[in-house]
Design a protein around this motif. Structure first.
Motif, mmCIF file in Angstrom:
data_model
loop_
_atom_site.group_PDB
_atom_site.id
_atom_site.type_symbol
_atom_site.label_atom_id
_atom_site.label_comp_id
_atom_site.label_asym_id
_atom_site.label_seq_id
_atom_site.Cartn_x
_atom_site.Cartn_y
_atom_site.Cartn_z
ATOM 1 N N SER A 12 4.422 -38.941 -51.343
ATOM 2 C CA SER A 12 4.736 -40.096 -52.189
ATOM 3 C C SER A 12 3.833 -41.278 -51.863
ATOM 4 C CB SER A 12 6.205 -40.479 -52.019
ATOM 5 O OG SER A 12 6.480 -40.813 -50.659
ATOM 6 N N MET A 13 3.498 -41.438 -50.575
ATOM 7 C CA MET A 13 2.592 -42.521 -50.188
ATOM 8 C C MET A 13 1.203 -42.310 -50.787
ATOM 9 S SD MET A 13 1.236 -43.577 -46.389
ATOM 10 C CE MET A 13 0.319 -42.034 -46.272
ATOM 11 N N ILE A 14 0.750 -41.074 -50.782
ATOM 12 C CA ILE A 14 -0.580 -40.785 -51.322
ATOM 13 C C ILE A 14 -0.631 -41.057 -52.815
ATOM 14 C CG2 ILE A 14 -2.240 -38.920 -51.769
ATOM 15 C CD1 ILE A 14 -1.345 -37.686 -49.123
ATOM 16 N N GLN A 15 0.422 -40.651 -53.539
ATOM 17 C CA GLN A 15 0.399 -40.758 -54.996
ATOM 18 C C GLN A 15 0.771 -42.143 -55.506
ATOM 19 O OE1 GLN A 15 -0.881 -38.976 -57.040
ATOM 20 N NE2 GLN A 15 -0.924 -36.852 -56.388
ATOM 21 N N SER A 16 1.431 -42.958 -54.693
ATOM 22 C CA SER A 16 1.814 -44.299 -55.167
ATOM 23 C C SER A 16 0.566 -45.148 -55.361
ATOM 24 C CB SER A 16 2.757 -44.964 -54.166
ATOM 25 O OG SER A 16 2.094 -45.203 -52.941
ATOM 26 N N MET A 17 0.542 -45.903 -56.430
ATOM 27 C CA MET A 17 -0.615 -46.718 -56.783
ATOM 28 C C MET A 17 -0.205 -48.186 -56.899
ATOM 29 S SD MET A 17 -3.397 -45.011 -56.975
ATOM 30 C CE MET A 17 -3.619 -43.281 -56.588
ATOM 31 N N PRO A 18 -1.035 -49.106 -56.373
ATOM 32 C CA PRO A 18 -0.720 -50.537 -56.499
ATOM 33 C C PRO A 18 -0.984 -51.069 -57.895
ATOM 34 C CG PRO A 18 -2.811 -50.247 -55.373
ATOM 35 C CD PRO A 18 -2.241 -48.874 -55.572
ATOM 36 N N THR A 19 -1.632 -50.274 -58.740
ATOM 37 C CA THR A 19 -1.917 -50.712 -60.109
ATOM 38 C C THR A 19 -1.412 -49.654 -61.080
ATOM 39 O OG1 THR A 19 -4.103 -49.669 -60.060
ATOM 40 C CG2 THR A 19 -3.975 -51.987 -59.416
ATOM 41 N N GLU B 200 1.529 -43.332 -35.949
ATOM 42 C CA GLU B 200 2.955 -43.481 -35.659
ATOM 43 C C GLU B 200 3.592 -42.153 -35.288
ATOM 44 O OE1 GLU B 200 4.439 -45.245 -39.185
ATOM 45 O OE2 GLU B 200 3.725 -47.271 -38.698
ATOM 46 N N ARG B 201 3.200 -41.067 -35.973
ATOM 47 C CA ARG B 201 3.773 -39.759 -35.649
ATOM 48 C C ARG B 201 3.352 -39.305 -34.239
ATOM 49 N NH1 ARG B 201 5.253 -41.538 -39.535
ATOM 50 N NH2 ARG B 201 6.749 -42.207 -37.963
ATOM 51 N N LEU B 202 2.091 -39.548 -33.893
ATOM 52 C CA LEU B 202 1.646 -39.198 -32.536
ATOM 53 C C LEU B 202 2.383 -40.037 -31.496
ATOM 54 C CD1 LEU B 202 -2.212 -38.821 -33.078
ATOM 55 C CD2 LEU B 202 -0.609 -37.011 -32.468
ATOM 56 N N SER C 3 -9.616 -47.381 -49.537
ATOM 57 C CA SER C 3 -9.529 -47.963 -48.195
ATOM 58 C C SER C 3 -8.079 -48.199 -47.797
ATOM 59 C CB SER C 3 -10.314 -49.270 -48.149
ATOM 60 O OG SER C 3 -11.672 -49.070 -48.452
ATOM 61 N N LEU C 4 -7.278 -48.664 -48.754
ATOM 62 C CA LEU C 4 -5.855 -48.886 -48.483
ATOM 63 C C LEU C 4 -5.163 -47.578 -48.107
ATOM 64 C CD1 LEU C 4 -3.255 -50.610 -48.605
ATOM 65 C CD2 LEU C 4 -3.157 -50.094 -51.046
ATOM 66 N N LYS C 5 -5.414 -46.525 -48.882
ATOM 67 C CA LYS C 5 -4.756 -45.242 -48.625
ATOM 68 C C LYS C 5 -5.196 -44.642 -47.288
ATOM 69 C CE LYS C 5 -2.337 -45.077 -52.365
ATOM 70 N NZ LYS C 5 -0.872 -45.194 -52.293
ATOM 71 N N VAL C 6 -6.491 -44.737 -46.993
ATOM 72 C CA VAL C 6 -6.977 -44.214 -45.701
ATOM 73 C C VAL C 6 -6.298 -44.952 -44.556
ATOM 74 C CG1 VAL C 6 -8.995 -44.085 -44.199
ATOM 75 C CG2 VAL C 6 -9.192 -43.399 -46.573
ATOM 76 N N ALA C 7 -6.209 -46.280 -44.677
ATOM 77 C CA ALA C 7 -5.559 -47.055 -43.623
ATOM 78 C C ALA C 7 -4.087 -46.666 -43.476
ATOM 79 C CB ALA C 7 -5.691 -48.545 -43.928
ATOM 80 N N GLN C 8 -3.402 -46.409 -44.607
ATOM 81 C CA GLN C 8 -1.996 -46.008 -44.546
ATOM 82 C C GLN C 8 -1.833 -44.650 -43.849
ATOM 83 O OE1 GLN C 8 -1.016 -46.252 -48.728
ATOM 84 N NE2 GLN C 8 0.051 -48.202 -48.461
ATOM 85 N N ILE C 9 -2.713 -43.696 -44.193
ATOM 86 C CA ILE C 9 -2.614 -42.363 -43.582
ATOM 87 C C ILE C 9 -2.938 -42.428 -42.097
ATOM 88 C CG2 ILE C 9 -3.622 -40.058 -43.570
ATOM 89 C CD1 ILE C 9 -3.926 -40.266 -46.576
ATOM 90 N N VAL C 10 -3.972 -43.192 -41.741
ATOM 91 C CA VAL C 10 -4.318 -43.339 -40.323
ATOM 92 C C VAL C 10 -3.145 -43.948 -39.560
ATOM 93 C CG1 VAL C 10 -5.811 -44.603 -38.723
ATOM 94 C CG2 VAL C 10 -6.807 -43.470 -40.706
ATOM 95 N N SER D 154 -9.432 -33.218 -40.513
ATOM 96 C CA SER D 154 -10.353 -32.499 -41.396
ATOM 97 C C SER D 154 -10.099 -32.836 -42.855
ATOM 98 C CB SER D 154 -10.193 -30.991 -41.191
ATOM 99 O OG SER D 154 -8.869 -30.580 -41.531
ATOM 100 N N TRP D 155 -9.265 -33.829 -43.124
ATOM 101 C CA TRP D 155 -8.864 -34.162 -44.474
ATOM 102 C C TRP D 155 -9.899 -35.064 -45.140
ATOM 103 C CZ3 TRP D 155 -3.301 -36.016 -42.825
ATOM 104 C CH2 TRP D 155 -2.620 -34.928 -42.264
ATOM 105 N N ILE D 156 -10.103 -34.839 -46.421
ATOM 106 C CA ILE D 156 -10.956 -35.675 -47.257
ATOM 107 C C ILE D 156 -10.088 -36.265 -48.366
ATOM 108 C CG2 ILE D 156 -13.002 -35.782 -48.732
ATOM 109 C CD1 ILE D 156 -13.643 -35.142 -45.841
ATOM 110 N N MET D 157 -10.190 -37.568 -48.563
ATOM 111 C CA MET D 157 -9.422 -38.225 -49.626
ATOM 112 C C MET D 157 -10.332 -38.477 -50.821
ATOM 113 S SD MET D 157 -7.304 -41.815 -49.626
ATOM 114 C CE MET D 157 -5.846 -41.026 -48.944
#
Length: 660
Positions: free
Chosen positions: A207-214, A75-77, A63-70, A290-293
């Motif tokens: 890097s955002m996708i691969q970074s982990m909080p744990t 922001e890019r748009l 959920s955290l990663k999806v929110a970050q990507i969204v 069309s991306w799936i996480m």
């Protein structure tokens, strides 16, 4: 779990001193087995907790990663919309397009866009005509547009607003890129050019996708999308060095979590990853793309914690057994009590309620199924599993009607489910005679059952307890014994159930089991009216059934009533009555079979109380680790920043793997 009862120190010490060597060794062995069993139970229960913690952690991280990507996409748009409509830049673009030979204006635009590329970390910015012809490129390297980018430009022109592209690999610079296209309009609102912003996902997204909080040696997050009959991996992978957008897996390999994701599955999934390693994954789609996480962790990592727990548990249990053998029975009991307190104190109340319910439910000799207020199965004991052909894990959460399928033995018509009737009427409901249970494999079992509602403290129905037994053996024995008069007499006199032949005037012939059940001799029973041994509240019911039998409305009946024991106590019984008629259809007498279900009623009552206790403890158990709470708050903060409503996480609800 309650501590084991113990005698005073002096009495126990004196008792152990008097034990023979053989008896002492037997006692020590018995208690050692109890300790070992407790260790196994603890290991299994904690293993389930470890697995549940990983499931919750994956769900929160996904959920955290999806929110970050969204948020990143948003922001890019926003950037694309701003840079394509900024008055200062837009007027310069319009002036230059009106006079393409003005090199001063072109250089000014080049400097402005170069500043944007440097400050925002973009790979390139283009000004292109609506037909896709490049008019200006900040970075001369990779200044050609791919076919996908041409289609993106067309989409932006048609939409009249910024459009987010997908991952592409530029043929010139041979690296993954993402393009955004935003229309540049003149004062009349007509699109005269398109601003294309080219993003290098290596700068931030990967890097955002691969970074982990744990900290985890195997956990990673993947972005995939469907590409024809294959799954295309969009980002760099933790366990493979292949460049992005080069790894593909055919959709026929349905065990792979990424394949399940592009096929539409979302939620928890247990399968394999791109390395064919067993994993636990959380599959989520990225809104607006069309991306799936796929957020996953190796089962080996989860099992490593379980193995450590197993070693620790084994060491503790071994120490307890050794101390028991050395110190004797008294110290053994004390040691066992302290061990249990150290192991289970944090979750003692909750685990105690669960264990009591499990022991009560699974020790009943009849099949037992409990449901919630909607008729969905919550528990099944082993007898119910055997008769229905469904395991408890398979049946949990499914409607009772899909598991407990019953028909009339004679007409083969579907019989109304007693649970539905019990919920509707709020009373105890029993099945009629000649009812068959259809098992999962098609086996048919003649059964007798009853359903009783479960009430909460406010009197609201929160579920139903269904108790049923297999009458196959009972019917077989009765059929064999009833083939002759001698067999009938033997069955009648030696039946474990109470039986009697009752005339309208009174009891003619009771069997020994019936007499013993009510505390009278056979001679006394023959002089007693059935009304005298029937509970006053059930006399009206008995009269009602007698009238239906006498009128010919039915030939047999089965119901639950209460008898009065000679000592005044109440006996709950399941009563079956068969009317015997003469050639003219008049009743000669009744054959009554009485099954003492007092203990079963007590067990049902106890099960109700324990289910209520468990519900109460679940309602007040709200604790969670600070790490999961922090993740939840971070998810909601990002969702709010993305303009989405906060998400509620029910941490008491076991994670579900059902498609959402």
């Amino acid at each position: 779990m309650d501590s084991l009862p113990s005698d005073p120190v002096r009495q126990k010490h004196e008792r152990f001193r008097q034990l023979s060597s053989k008896g002492f060794i037997a006692l020590i062995c018995t208690i050692s087995l109890v300790i070992i069993g407790a260790g196994i139970w603890f290991y299994q229960s904690r293993s389930r907790v470890i697995r549940a913690d990983h499931q919750e952690e994956l769900q929160l991280i996904a959920s955290l990663k999806v929110a970050q990507i969204v948020q990143w996409r948003k922001e890019r748009l926003t950037d694309a919309r701003h840079y394509s409509t900024s008055p200062m830049i837009n007027l310069a673009v319009l002036d230059w397009l009106a006079d393409p030979s003005n090199t001063t204006l072109k250089e000014k635009l080049q400097v402005q866009y170069q500043t944007i590329v440097s400050s925002e970390g973009y790979q390139n910015i283009f000004i292109v005509e609506p037909n896709g012809k490049v008019l200006l490129a900040v970075n001369p390297i990779g200044d050609t547009l791919d076919p996908d980018t041409h289609r993106l430009v067309e989409s932006a022109v048609l939409a009249g607003e910024p459009v987010f592209g997908d991952f592409i690999v530029n043929n010139e610079i041979k690296k993954p890129l993402i393009d955004l296209a935003a229309p540049v309009k003149n004062l009349d609102g007509r699109t005269i050019a398109v601003l294309v912003i080219r993003i290098d996902p290596n700068q931030y997204l990967y890097s955002m996708i691969q970074s982990m909080p744990t900290k985890s040696p195997t956990m990673e997050t993947l972005l995939v999308r469907r590409d024809g009959d294959e799954v295309l991996f969009l980002n760099t992978l933790r366990h493979r060095s292949d460049p992005p957008l080069t790894i593909r897996i055919p959709l026929s390999n349905t065990r792979v979590a990424a394949v399940q994701g592009v096929l539409g599955y979302q939620g928890q999934y247990l399968g394999i990853d791109y390395r064919n390693e067993p994993i636990l994954a959380e599959i989520t789609s990225i809104p607006g793309s069309s991306w799936i996480m796929v957020t996953k962790v190796d089962l080996k990592e989860i099992d490593a914690g379980t193995n450590s727990l197993g070693i620790a548990t084994l060491l503790v249990v071994s120490l307890a057994v050794l101390m028991t053998a050395i110190l004797g029975a008294y110290y053994m009991n004390l040691r066992q009590r302290r061990l249990f307190q150290n192991l289970f104190e944090a979750e003692r109340k909750q685990n105690e309620a669960q264990e009591e319910i499990r022991m009560t439910l699974y020790s009943i000799g009849d099949g037992v199924i409990t449901t919630d207020a909607e008729g969905n199965i919550t528990r099944m004991n082993p007898v119910a599993e055997k008769l229905t052909g469904w395991s408890e894990n398979e049946a949990r959460g499914k409607p009772l009607t899909s598991i407990f399928q019953i028909i009339n033995e004679v007409t083969r018509a579907t019989v109304d489910n007693p649970v539905s009737q019990s919920i509707r009427e709020g009373t105890i409901v029993g099945l009629a005679n000649h009812t068959l249970l259809i098992s999962r494999d098609g086996t048919e079992y003649p059964i007798a059952d009853s359903g009783a509602p479960i009430f909460d403290q406010s009197g609201r129905i929160i579920g139903v307890v269904l108790v049923f037994r297999n009458q196959t053996e009972e019917r077989r024995r009765e059929s064999e014994l009833l083939e002759s008069e001698e067999k009938f007499k033997f069955l009648f006199e030696h039946s474990i159930f109470g039986k009697s032949i009752t005339a309208p005037s009174g009891i003619v012939n009771p069997n020994l089991a019936f007499c013993k059940m009510l505390g009278y001799s056979k001679e006394e029973m023959k002089t007693i009216r059935w009304q005298d041994i029937t509970h006053p509240d059930d006399i009206a019911l008995s009269y009602q059934i007698t009238e239906k039998l006498a009128s010919g409305e039915m030939d047999s009946a089965r119901f639950i009533k209460r008898y009065l024991h000679r000592n005044g106590s109440v006996i709950w019984a399941e009563v079956s009555v068969l009317a015997r008629r003469n050639s003219e259809g008049k009743i000669i007498d009744y054959l009554t079979t009485v099954n003492d279900i007092t203990e079963r009623k007590k067990a049902e009552s106890q099960l109700h109380d324990q289910l209520e206790e468990l519900r109460r403890w679940y309602s007040i158990t709200l604790g969670r680790e600070e790490r999961i709470l922090s993740l939840k708050n971070e998810v909601n903060a990002l969702l709010q920043a993305a303009g989405q409503p906060p998400r509620y996480f029910d941490l008491n609800e076991p994670p579900s793997g059902n498609p959402s």
